[in-house]
Design an enzyme around this catalytic site. Sequence first.
Site, PDB file in Angstrom:
ATOM      1  N   LYS A  42      12.251   9.824  -0.604  1.00  0.00           N
ATOM      2  CA  LYS A  42      11.370   8.683  -0.724  1.00  0.00           C
ATOM      3  C   LYS A  42      10.046   9.090  -1.362  1.00  0.00           C
ATOM      4  O   LYS A  42       9.338   8.267  -1.920  1.00  0.00           O
ATOM      5  CB  LYS A  42      11.099   8.113   0.678  1.00  0.00           C
ATOM      6  CG  LYS A  42      12.354   7.700   1.408  1.00  0.00           C
ATOM      7  CD  LYS A  42      12.023   7.432   2.897  1.00  0.00           C
ATOM      8  CE  LYS A  42      13.321   7.162   3.650  1.00  0.00           C
ATOM      9  NZ  LYS A  42      13.144   7.239   5.087  1.00  0.00           N
ATOM     10  N   GLY A  43       9.722  10.371  -1.249  1.00  0.00           N
ATOM     11  CA  GLY A  43       8.398  10.845  -1.636  1.00  0.00           C
ATOM     12  C   GLY A  43       8.002  10.562  -3.074  1.00  0.00           C
ATOM     13  O   GLY A  43       6.832  10.371  -3.379  1.00  0.00           O
ATOM     14  N   GLU A  98      10.021  13.971  -9.355  1.00  0.00           N
ATOM     15  CA  GLU A  98       9.840  14.443  -7.981  1.00  0.00           C
ATOM     16  C   GLU A  98       8.370  14.347  -7.570  1.00  0.00           C
ATOM     17  O   GLU A  98       7.477  14.336  -8.416  1.00  0.00           O
ATOM     18  CB  GLU A  98      10.248  15.910  -7.972  1.00  0.00           C
ATOM     19  CG  GLU A  98      11.171  16.455  -6.972  1.00  0.00           C
ATOM     20  CD  GLU A  98      11.221  16.039  -5.546  1.00  0.00           C
ATOM     21  OE1 GLU A  98      10.614  15.036  -5.124  1.00  0.00           O
ATOM     22  OE2 GLU A  98      11.896  16.750  -4.814  1.00  0.00           O
ATOM     23  N   ASP A  99       8.138  14.315  -6.266  1.00  0.00           N
ATOM     24  CA  ASP A  99       6.764  14.330  -5.776  1.00  0.00           C
ATOM     25  C   ASP A  99       6.168  15.736  -5.814  1.00  0.00           C
ATOM     26  O   ASP A  99       5.042  15.935  -6.238  1.00  0.00           O
ATOM     27  CB  ASP A  99       6.683  13.761  -4.343  1.00  0.00           C
ATOM     28  CG  ASP A  99       7.719  14.360  -3.390  1.00  0.00           C
ATOM     29  OD1 ASP A  99       8.437  15.304  -3.777  1.00  0.00           O
ATOM     30  OD2 ASP A  99       7.807  13.878  -2.248  1.00  0.00           O
ATOM     31  N   ASP A 102       8.434  22.756  -4.263  1.00  0.00           N
ATOM     32  CA  ASP A 102       7.993  23.749  -3.285  1.00  0.00           C
ATOM     33  C   ASP A 102       8.840  25.015  -3.493  1.00  0.00           C
ATOM     34  O   ASP A 102       8.546  25.802  -4.387  1.00  0.00           O
ATOM     35  CB  ASP A 102       8.197  23.112  -1.899  1.00  0.00           C
ATOM     36  CG  ASP A 102       7.664  23.935  -0.754  1.00  0.00           C
ATOM     37  OD1 ASP A 102       6.634  24.590  -0.922  1.00  0.00           O
ATOM     38  OD2 ASP A 102       8.275  23.910   0.338  1.00  0.00           O
ATOM     39  N   LYS A 130       3.805  23.678  -6.035  1.00  0.00           N
ATOM     40  CA  LYS A 130       3.328  24.818  -5.213  1.00  0.00           C
ATOM     41  C   LYS A 130       4.070  26.055  -5.691  1.00  0.00           C
ATOM     42  O   LYS A 130       5.024  26.501  -5.047  1.00  0.00           O
ATOM     43  CB  LYS A 130       3.708  24.587  -3.742  1.00  0.00           C
ATOM     44  CG  LYS A 130       2.780  23.747  -2.927  1.00  0.00           C
ATOM     45  CD  LYS A 130       3.203  23.878  -1.461  1.00  0.00           C
ATOM     46  CE  LYS A 130       3.051  22.586  -0.725  1.00  0.00           C
ATOM     47  NZ  LYS A 130       3.639  22.630   0.637  1.00  0.00           N
ATOM     48  N   PHE A 151       0.530  22.557   3.550  1.00  0.00           N
ATOM     49  CA  PHE A 151       1.381  21.393   3.758  1.00  0.00           C
ATOM     50  C   PHE A 151       0.540  20.130   3.560  1.00  0.00           C
ATOM     51  O   PHE A 151      -0.510  19.971   4.165  1.00  0.00           O
ATOM     52  CB  PHE A 151       2.018  21.400   5.148  1.00  0.00           C
ATOM     53  CG  PHE A 151       3.098  20.369   5.264  1.00  0.00           C
ATOM     54  CD1 PHE A 151       4.377  20.639   4.798  1.00  0.00           C
ATOM     55  CD2 PHE A 151       2.823  19.116   5.794  1.00  0.00           C
ATOM     56  CE1 PHE A 151       5.372  19.673   4.865  1.00  0.00           C
ATOM     57  CE2 PHE A 151       3.807  18.136   5.869  1.00  0.00           C
ATOM     58  CZ  PHE A 151       5.091  18.421   5.401  1.00  0.00           C
ATOM     59  N   VAL A 152       1.022  19.260   2.665  1.00  0.00           N
ATOM     60  CA  VAL A 152       0.240  18.069   2.302  1.00  0.00           C
ATOM     61  C   VAL A 152       0.991  16.776   2.592  1.00  0.00           C
ATOM     62  O   VAL A 152       2.223  16.761   2.638  1.00  0.00           O
ATOM     63  CB  VAL A 152      -0.170  18.110   0.806  1.00  0.00           C
ATOM     64  CG1 VAL A 152      -1.211  19.178   0.551  1.00  0.00           C
ATOM     65  CG2 VAL A 152       1.037  18.303  -0.100  1.00  0.00           C
ATOM     66  N   ASP A 158       5.312  12.859   3.105  1.00  0.00           N
ATOM     67  CA  ASP A 158       5.265  12.561   4.535  1.00  0.00           C
ATOM     68  C   ASP A 158       5.172  13.796   5.406  1.00  0.00           C
ATOM     69  O   ASP A 158       5.478  14.908   4.986  1.00  0.00           O
ATOM     70  CB  ASP A 158       6.529  11.810   4.951  1.00  0.00           C
ATOM     71  CG  ASP A 158       7.744  12.745   4.995  1.00  0.00           C
ATOM     72  OD1 ASP A 158       7.994  13.433   3.989  1.00  0.00           O
ATOM     73  OD2 ASP A 158       8.405  12.806   6.043  1.00  0.00           O
ATOM     74  N   ARG A 164       2.901   8.539   4.284  1.00  0.00           N
ATOM     75  CA  ARG A 164       3.243   8.366   2.866  1.00  0.00           C
ATOM     76  C   ARG A 164       2.292   7.396   2.172  1.00  0.00           C
ATOM     77  O   ARG A 164       2.086   7.461   0.970  1.00  0.00           O
ATOM     78  CB  ARG A 164       4.660   7.793   2.726  1.00  0.00           C
ATOM     79  CG  ARG A 164       5.768   8.730   3.174  1.00  0.00           C
ATOM     80  CD  ARG A 164       7.115   8.156   2.752  1.00  0.00           C
ATOM     81  NE  ARG A 164       8.238   8.801   3.419  1.00  0.00           N
ATOM     82  CZ  ARG A 164       8.791   9.947   3.030  1.00  0.00           C
ATOM     83  NH1 ARG A 164       8.309  10.586   1.978  1.00  0.00           N
ATOM     84  NH2 ARG A 164       9.805  10.460   3.673  1.00  0.00           N
TER      85      ARG A 164
END
Length: 184
Positions: A42-43, A98-99, A102, A130, A151-152, A158, A164
């Site tokens: 969902k991000g 993508e959001d 990582d 990242k 972590f954001v 989320d 979100r």
Amino acid sequence: MQNQIEEILVTGEELKSKAKELGKRISNDYEGKELVLIGVLKGGVVFFADLIREISIPIDMDFISVSSYGNSTKSSGVVRIIKDIDVDITNKHVLIVEDLVDTGLTLHYLKSMFENRGPKDVKVCTALDKPSRRKVELEIDYEGITIPDKFVVGYGLDYAGKYRNLPDVCVLKSSVYESKGDSE
Ligand code: IMP
Ligand code: MG
């Protein structure tokens, strides 16, 4: 919600102007080509919505929903497809949106999955990156903003399903995680 924020790392406005810059590049690069944008739920939806409105060529779009198990702040590396795309990508140019990249495991997996369906090519666009956390090599074709290993949440991202809808990319106070027994 606001009183649980430790700091703002990237504002929604900064990401909007990044979307503008990338949207222009995408419009040039895919001029005259059949492009399908695939947003990762969902991000990815917030950035996806900003990005598509900066693209001036005709596009198709679809969404895929994936999950790496659990509510933790740590990625498990196990990618599970919850909802696949409906569009046929055979002979089309695919761009995954993508959001945040990582470890890179999610996009690495999705890229090869789509490559096996006969598209012209599969490229990758991300709002945030990242790079210090990467576990697999992954070429990012349209790169957003690089952030440190924190972590954001917010701008689509989320923690345990929440935050979100914060307009900016934020770091939460450590007390939020501690109260859930997740100390990263
Ligand atoms: P990767 O497979 O490790 O690259 O992680 C991909 C996904 O993990 C991202 O699309 C996010 O949904 C999630 N993720 C990674 N880091 C964060 C974070 O700092 N906050 C929220 N979600 C994150
Ligand atoms: Mg994601």
